[in-house]
Enzyme design. Structure first.
Site, short mmCIF file in Angstrom:
data_model
loop_
_atom_site.label_atom_id
_atom_site.label_comp_id
_atom_site.label_asym_id
_atom_site.label_seq_id
_atom_site.Cartn_x
_atom_site.Cartn_y
_atom_site.Cartn_z
N LYS A 1 -5.91 -6.31 -3.90
CA LYS A 1 -4.79 -5.36 -3.87
C LYS A 1 -3.48 -5.98 -3.39
O LYS A 1 -2.40 -5.60 -3.85
CB LYS A 1 -5.13 -4.17 -2.97
CG LYS A 1 -6.18 -3.23 -3.54
CD LYS A 1 -6.28 -2.03 -2.64
CE LYS A 1 -7.40 -1.10 -3.02
NZ LYS A 1 -7.36 0.15 -2.27
N ASP B 1 -3.22 5.23 -3.82
CA ASP B 1 -4.09 5.63 -2.70
C ASP B 1 -3.45 6.74 -1.86
O ASP B 1 -4.11 7.70 -1.47
CB ASP B 1 -4.39 4.43 -1.79
CG ASP B 1 -5.36 3.45 -2.44
OD1 ASP B 1 -6.18 3.88 -3.27
OD2 ASP B 1 -5.28 2.25 -2.11
#
Ligand code: ATR
Length: 281
Positions: free
Chosen positions: A66, A102
């Protein structure tokens, strides 16, 4: 023509994302192909070059890529820049656009399970200061929670996170140690666990949840088990609780929309499908 998308990580075989996306392909009659692609950190830039050249329309990005993915994108959205991590990419006209979804998944889960949860924002407690904490702090700040206390085993890590995120969020960020929880708890409107504690039978042993106000919301991003010891203890005290599975489901929504042009629904049917696959129900 089939639209090819993926989830990449290392390892990636545990990812439930294919189940979520395949459910939506079938529900909305989309010709999509969603596969898990294990890519080692060394091979990531080569893989992204293939995606840029059009091998896939885009993909989800998970641990440990990420942060590295952020630097490989041609452009990223504001959230990915602030959070410092990209969990979704889109390939278009030879360019890779990176996003972070997220924070959205976290908010949409609470909005769905506890409508009105953010009507009276105030102080918040975020347990943990790792990668997951960053998206949650960003999200809570967007809904007006302040100050946000980043409560962590290692104080310096919490301080680093607070210093790093402060310029990008409107909330005041404070670093604290786990034993500070008891003194911070009475004013907190929400407590979110972003650590891995709760998995594999682990639990926080020194948090006095009874010091929270009776309407403080307790949320855990751990979803295996669905009811972590933290949530079970909070529930036993009569506090409102929300489990973390919905965050996993909702974070997939903006990714699907980026690739297929409309927002799919997170339904009880989808939740039950994923719960059964994980052996959670
Ligand atoms: P992620 O990127 O998924 O958030 P991470 O970066 O490894 O994962 O972060 C893990 C978080 O859980 C950290 O805040 C870590 O605390 P430290 O900074 O002190 O390491 C916290 N954590 C993990 N195991 C813990 C434990 N047994 N007790 C207390 N905190 C723990």
């Amino acid at each position: 023509m089939t639209t090819r998308v993926f989830v990449t990580g290392h390892p990636v075989n545990h990812s439930r994302s294919p189940l979520i996306f395949k459910h939506w392909f079938s529900k909305y009659q989309i010709e999509g192909d969603y596969t898990r692609i294990d890519v080692t950190p060394d091979a990531l830039s080569g893989f992204v070059a293939e995606v840029r050249a059009g091998s896939h329309a885009g993909g989800n990005v998970t641990v440990p890529h990420k942060q590295a993915m952020r630097a490989l994108c041609d452009d990223i959205d504001e959230a990915a820049r602030a959070i410092g991590a990209v969990n979704t990419i889109k390939s278009e006209n030879g360019r890779i656009f990176g996003m972070n979804t997220d924070w959205y998944g976290f908010l949409a889960n609470l909005d769905q399970k506890r409508p009105g949860w953010d009507e009276m924002p105030g102080p918040a407690i975020v347990l943990g200061a790792g990668g997951a904490a960053r998206g949650i702090v960003y999200a809570l700040s967007l809904r007006g929670f302040s100050p946000i206390h980043i409560v962590n085993r290692t104080l310096d890590t919490a301080k680093d996170l607070a210093a790093d995120l402060s310029p990008s969020v409107s909330a005041e960020l404070h670093a604290a140690r786990l034993p500070d929880f008891d003194s911070l708890a009475p004013k907190a409107r929400i407590v979110v666990n972003t650590t891995t504690i709760g998995m594999h039978g682990t639990r926080f042993d020194a948090l006095d949840l009874a010091r929270l106000s009776s309407d403080a919301l307790v949320n855990d991003i751990v979803y295996i088990p669905l009811e972590t010891p933290l949530l079970a203890d909070a529930k036993a005290l009569g506090l409102p609780v929300v489990d973390g599975l919905g965050m996993l489901l909702h974070q997939a929504v903006p990714a699907f929309e980026a690739w297929f042009g409309f927002r799919p629904e997170v339904t009880q049917e989808l939740r039950t499908l994923v719960e059964r696959d994980m052996g959670l129900s």
